[in-house]
Design an enzyme around this catalytic site. Structure first.
Site: not given
Ligand code: AP5
Ligand code: MG
Length: 213
Positions: A13, A122
């Protein structure tokens, strides 16, 4: 364009929000980034959420909704935005409905095995928040951000026990939003197990259509 990016942790995302936001000139709004900023700055909110985030649990709805409401006071969201990681519960979605309309919800589909591989590798820039992966998207120089030269770090919640908990929390508390938005005719599925470019290729025609109204 008022968009929500919905999907499991590690679905991509944040990566796609940064790219699509740049292409369309609209800001990504990530509640995770806003909470991490509060933790970094040692604010009262930061102190309240630090442990919750490390365990991979959700911050209480009232705190999260208040944070987003505050963020929407800033004029940069007037022409559109990409909400990344909000809403994450039905009460958050209902609260959002009360103050902001949405044009589309993009549902990022990816399997757990891919999530674990992505999150375990990551790296994030401490300074500008740019997202890397040690194998899939390595920086030019190890440990250093290509964009700003900042230090790359491993998020506190990218440990395997926390990743597993986040996946469980996603299934229990966030996945019900898929039906919530599908019933409203707003949901669009994309396969985000593909490369970043292939994911953007699926998204672009959809956003063009939305933009054309
Ligand atoms: P948040 O920061 O939102 O974390 P998340 O939902 O767990 O999602 P991520 O940021 O881990 O993943 P992403 O989908 O953004 O992936 P990314 O692009 O980084 O939330 C963190 C915490 O905050 C929650 O656990 C909670 O405690 C709190 N929180 C936040 N919002 C909240 C809410 N609304 N309510 C309550 N609590 C909340 O990519 C991941 C990795 O994969 C990277 O290394 C990237 O380089 C790689 N990658 C990405 N896309 C690809 C691809 N297509 N191919 C290969 N590698 C890829
Ligand atoms: Mg994220």
């Amino acid at each position: 364009m008022r968009l929500i990016f919905l999907g499991a942790p590690g679905a991509g995302k944040g990566t796609i929000a940064a790219a699509a936001g740049k292409e369309h000139g609209i800001p990504p709004v990530s509640t995770g980034d806003l909470f991490r900023e509060a933790v970094k700055n040692g604010t009262e909110l930061g102190r309240q959420v630090k442990g919750i985030m490390e365990r991979g649990e959700l911050v209480p709805d009232e705190l999260t909704v208040a944070l987003v409401r505050e963020r929407f006071r800033s004029p940069d969201t007037a022409a559109g935005f990409i909400l990344d990681g909000f809403p994450r519960t039905i009460p958050q979605a209902e609260a959002l409905d009360s103050f902001q309309s949405i044009d589309a919800v993009i549902n990022f589909l990816v399997g757990d095995d891919v999530v674990v591989r992505r999150l375990s590798g990551r790296r994030v820039c401490r300074n500008c928040g740019a997202i890397y992966h040690v194998e899939n998207m390595p920086p030019r120089k190890e440990g250093v951000c290509d964009r700003c030269g900042g230090e790359l770090y491993i998020r506190d919640d990218d440990r395997i026990d926390s990743i597993r908990n986040r996946l469980r929390v996603y299934r229990e508390q966030t996945a019900p939003l898929v039906d919530y938005y599908r019933r409203r005719g707003l949901l669009h599925d994309i396969d985000s197990a593909k490369s970043v470019e292939d994911t953007l290729l699926q998204l672009r025609p959809l956003l063009r259509k939305l933009k054309a109204g």
